[in-house]
Design a protein around this motif. Structure first.
Motif, PDB file in Angstrom:
ATOM      1  N   ALA A 189       0.985  -1.111  -0.316  1.00 31.01           N
ATOM      2  CA  ALA A 189       0.413   0.237  -0.020  1.00 31.01           C
ATOM      3  C   ALA A 189       0.832   1.097   0.137  1.00 31.01           C
ATOM      4  N   ALA A 190       1.846   1.193   1.201  1.00 28.34           N
ATOM      5  CA  ALA A 190       2.862   2.735   0.888  1.00 28.34           C
ATOM      6  C   ALA A 190       3.527   2.623  -0.500  1.00 28.34           C
ATOM      7  N   ALA A 191       3.695   1.570  -1.178  1.00 23.42           N
ATOM      8  CA  ALA A 191       4.589   1.514  -2.781  1.00 23.42           C
ATOM      9  C   ALA A 191       3.599   1.855  -4.005  1.00 23.42           C
ATOM     10  N   PHE A 192       2.605   1.641  -3.498  1.00 22.73           N
ATOM     11  CA  PHE A 192       1.401   1.305  -4.946  1.00 22.73           C
ATOM     12  C   PHE A 192       1.638   2.473  -5.359  1.00 22.73           C
ATOM     13  N   ALA A 206       9.879   2.979 -23.066  1.00 22.04           N
ATOM     14  CA  ALA A 206       9.669   1.939 -24.015  1.00 22.04           C
ATOM     15  C   ALA A 206       8.735   2.266 -25.820  1.00 22.04           C
ATOM     16  N   GLY A 207       8.457   3.553 -25.369  1.00 23.55           N
ATOM     17  CA  GLY A 207       7.808   4.040 -26.102  1.00 23.55           C
ATOM     18  C   GLY A 207       5.700   4.102 -26.905  1.00 23.55           C
ATOM     19  N   ALA A 208       5.907   3.947 -25.417  1.00 14.89           N
ATOM     20  CA  ALA A 208       4.409   4.387 -25.066  1.00 14.89           C
ATOM     21  C   ALA A 208       3.788   5.511 -25.485  1.00 14.89           C
ATOM     22  N   LYS A 209       2.191   5.516 -25.951  1.00 14.02           N
ATOM     23  CA  LYS A 209       2.082   6.341 -26.368  1.00 14.02           C
ATOM     24  C   LYS A 209       0.335   7.113 -26.433  1.00 14.02           C
ATOM     25  N   ILE A 210       0.280   5.674 -25.161  1.00  9.73           N
ATOM     26  CA  ILE A 210      -1.388   6.207 -24.753  1.00  9.73           C
ATOM     27  C   ILE A 210      -1.160   4.496 -23.744  1.00  9.73           C
ATOM     28  N   LEU A 211      -1.506   5.123 -22.448  1.00 10.40           N
ATOM     29  CA  LEU A 211      -1.453   4.409 -21.256  1.00 10.40           C
ATOM     30  C   LEU A 211      -2.800   4.331 -20.323  1.00 10.40           C
ATOM     31  N   LYS A 212      -3.091   3.346 -20.808  1.00  3.93           N
ATOM     32  CA  LYS A 212      -4.734   3.099 -20.004  1.00  3.93           C
ATOM     33  C   LYS A 212      -3.442   2.532 -18.040  1.00  3.93           C
ATOM     34  N   LEU A 213      -4.159   3.217 -16.519  1.00  7.37           N
ATOM     35  CA  LEU A 213      -2.874   2.494 -15.669  1.00  7.37           C
ATOM     36  C   LEU A 213      -4.312   3.003 -14.262  1.00  7.37           C
ATOM     37  N   GLN A 214      -4.037   1.993 -13.414  1.00 12.25           N
ATOM     38  CA  GLN A 214      -4.928   1.775 -12.216  1.00 12.25           C
ATOM     39  C   GLN A 214      -4.134   3.067 -11.734  1.00 12.25           C
ATOM     40  N   TYR A 215      -5.579   4.000 -10.575  1.00  7.88           N
ATOM     41  CA  TYR A 215      -6.208   5.575  -9.890  1.00  7.88           C
ATOM     42  C   TYR A 215      -5.023   4.706  -8.565  1.00  7.88           C
ATOM     43  N   PRO A 216      -4.519   5.692  -8.363  1.00 10.26           N
ATOM     44  CA  PRO A 216      -2.751   5.694  -8.042  1.00 10.26           C
ATOM     45  C   PRO A 216      -4.092   6.012  -6.360  1.00 10.26           C
ATOM     46  N   GLY A 217      -4.659   6.639  -6.670  1.00 16.04           N
ATOM     47  CA  GLY A 217      -4.829   6.778  -4.892  1.00 16.04           C
ATOM     48  C   GLY A 217      -5.434   8.208  -4.101  1.00 16.04           C
ATOM     49  N   SER A 218      -4.977   9.535  -4.941  1.00 18.66           N
ATOM     50  CA  SER A 218      -5.140  10.385  -4.165  1.00 18.66           C
ATOM     51  C   SER A 218      -4.300  11.723  -5.790  1.00 18.66           C
ATOM     52  N   ALA A 219      -4.657  12.883  -5.171  1.00 14.08           N
ATOM     53  CA  ALA A 219      -4.455  14.132  -6.267  1.00 14.08           C
ATOM     54  C   ALA A 219      -2.749  13.706  -6.485  1.00 14.08           C
ATOM     55  N   GLU A 220      -2.305  14.105  -5.029  1.00 11.64           N
ATOM     56  CA  GLU A 220      -1.234  14.238  -5.285  1.00 11.64           C
ATOM     57  C   GLU A 220      -0.335  13.348  -6.273  1.00 11.64           C
ATOM     58  N   ALA A 221      -0.881  12.017  -6.177  1.00 15.03           N
ATOM     59  CA  ALA A 221       0.080  10.621  -6.922  1.00 15.03           C
ATOM     60  C   ALA A 221      -0.633  10.766  -8.067  1.00 15.03           C
ATOM     61  N   ILE A 247     -15.640   7.336 -10.440  1.00 17.80           N
ATOM     62  CA  ILE A 247     -16.708   8.964 -10.590  1.00 17.80           C
ATOM     63  C   ILE A 247     -15.729   9.607  -9.876  1.00 17.80           C
ATOM     64  N   GLY A 248     -15.842   9.630  -8.766  1.00 18.02           N
ATOM     65  CA  GLY A 248     -14.703  10.386  -8.062  1.00 18.02           C
ATOM     66  C   GLY A 248     -12.963  10.558  -8.107  1.00 18.02           C
ATOM     67  N   GLN A 249     -12.752   8.818  -8.883  1.00 19.95           N
ATOM     68  CA  GLN A 249     -11.586   8.887  -8.648  1.00 19.95           C
ATOM     69  C   GLN A 249     -10.824   9.433  -9.702  1.00 19.95           C
ATOM     70  N   VAL A 250     -12.235   9.319 -10.860  1.00 21.32           N
ATOM     71  CA  VAL A 250     -11.493  10.127 -12.192  1.00 21.32           C
ATOM     72  C   VAL A 250     -11.405  11.618 -12.046  1.00 21.32           C
ATOM     73  N   THR A 251     -12.948  12.086 -11.403  1.00 21.72           N
ATOM     74  CA  THR A 251     -12.462  13.451 -10.896  1.00 21.72           C
ATOM     75  C   THR A 251     -11.089  13.645 -10.936  1.00 21.72           C
ATOM     76  N   THR A 252     -10.519  13.149  -9.846  1.00 23.05           N
ATOM     77  CA  THR A 252     -10.267  13.686  -9.507  1.00 23.05           C
ATOM     78  C   THR A 252      -8.559  13.429  -9.933  1.00 23.05           C
ATOM     79  N   ALA A 253      -8.398  12.276 -10.889  1.00 22.23           N
ATOM     80  CA  ALA A 253      -7.147  12.418 -11.944  1.00 22.23           C
ATOM     81  C   ALA A 253      -7.068  12.808 -12.994  1.00 22.23           C
ATOM     82  N   VAL A 254      -8.424  13.540 -13.487  1.00 24.55           N
ATOM     83  CA  VAL A 254      -8.496  14.922 -14.614  1.00 24.55           C
ATOM     84  C   VAL A 254      -8.134  16.052 -13.847  1.00 24.55           C
ATOM     85  N   VAL A 255      -8.504  16.516 -13.263  1.00 27.01           N
ATOM     86  CA  VAL A 255      -8.235  17.210 -12.265  1.00 27.01           C
ATOM     87  C   VAL A 255      -6.697  17.484 -12.369  1.00 27.01           C
ATOM     88  N   ASN A 256      -6.110  16.592 -12.701  1.00 26.55           N
ATOM     89  CA  ASN A 256      -4.866  16.989 -12.184  1.00 26.55           C
ATOM     90  C   ASN A 256      -3.477  15.560 -12.564  1.00 26.55           C
TER      91      ASN A 256
END
Length: 302
Positions: A189-192, A206-221, A247-256
């Motif tokens: 959890a601390a490393a996530f 490695a050259g990736a141009k689009i990424l699909k990622l896990q929500y990293p946990g916070s606005a700062e992350a 929805i909450g995760q996406v809202t935070t991630a998009v702002v950041n």
């Protein structure tokens, strides 16, 4: 969404493909329906249990999911094992909904404690074209604290990016980090958050141009992931959380700095039924309003 400053520049074909999987405001929004066993498990009212669902029955569920939900989105992610090519050949997929084809097989193999995904047998970037897709998606498990630019996963990402570019395909690189066997829950959890950001950095190198990622946990992350991606657009995956949480995760991630979302179970996991009429009702009255809410979130209007 801005792509011109990304470290890995898009080709003209890739740029057009990115537009096809984005809202009119320019943010990625994809309904994920490439699951096989996970989708079976969501059909709670199947006679004799979900394990008894046949391939044809699952294909019918996927077709209805496209018909009643995904056709209202910019794009749908489907698998080449069950859903395709029938959903295209049978005219189920709407002309204005882009097709993303998943390349990864179910499950993973473990080598020296690290996880690796495999391609669906016989499926290549050329296969994506033959199935009617303009975008490919491949899942990679990453532990960037154990992997660098000499690692197998780095080489695999680089080779597929190059192969898809040669085929004129945009590739979405999906990354999942995971807990090691000798790692405690607290340590993981601390490393996530850092693992998500460092995984993004490794894939971009490695050259990736689009990424699909896990929500990293916070606005700062989320801001740290955006910095690590160096201008490469990244979308948040739902990872099976409930719709309100996502929805909450996406809202935070998009702002950041996130550039959209790719959602599967958060939209439809409680909207699938073995009965076709009930399935249509649930997808229309429960899942579709969620899709509209998610569209508002990715466009910053939540």
């Amino acid at each position: 969404m801005t792509t011109t400053t990304a470290v890995n520049a898009l080709t003209t074909l890739e740029r057009r493909a990115l537009q096809s999987i984005s809202t009119p405001d320019g943010n990625m929004l994809i309904v994920a329906a490439d699951q096989r066993n996970g989708m079976k498990a969501a059909i709670k009212d199947a006679p004799n249990g979900s394990d008894a669902i046949t391939r044809d029955e699952l294909a019918a569920v996927k077709a209805d999911l496209v018909r009643h939900l995904a056709n209202h989105a910019p794009a749908i992610l489907l698998d080449p094992e069950v859903a395709l090519p029938a959903i295209v050949d049978d005219g189920v997929l709407a002309r204005d909904t882009a097709l993303v084809v998943g390349l990864d097989a179910s499950g993973f193999e473990t080598v020296d404690g690290l996880r690796y995904t495999r391609f669906v047998p016989g499926v290549t970037p050329r296969t994506v074209r033959e199935l009617g897709g303009g975008v490919a998606k491949m899942l990679y498990y990453t532990r960037p604290d154990k992997q660098d630019e000499t690692s197998r996963v780095f080489q695999e990402i680089r080779e597929l990016v190059e192969a898809c570019e040669a085929e004129g395909l945009l590739l979405i690189v999906e990354l999942l980090t995971y807990q090691l066997e000798d790692e405690s829950d607290e340590q993981y959890a601390a490393a996530f958050p850092e693992l998500v950001a460092d995984g993004a950095a490794l894939a971009v190198a490695a050259g990736a141009k689009i990424l699909k990622l896990q929500y990293p946990g916070s606005a700062e992350a989320s801001a740290a992931v955006t910095a690590a991606a160096q201008g490469v657009p990244w979308a948040v995956l739902s990872a099976g959380v409930d719709h309100e949480t996502f929805i909450g995760q996406v809202t935070t991630a998009v702002v950041n700095g996130a550039a959209g979302a790719m959602a599967g179970r958060s939209l439809w996991k409680d909207s699938l039924s073995f009965d076709a009429a009930r399935r249509e009702e649930l997808l229309t009255t429960r899942a579709l309003p969620r899709l509209h809410e998610l569209a508002a979130a990715v466009d910053g209007r939540a």
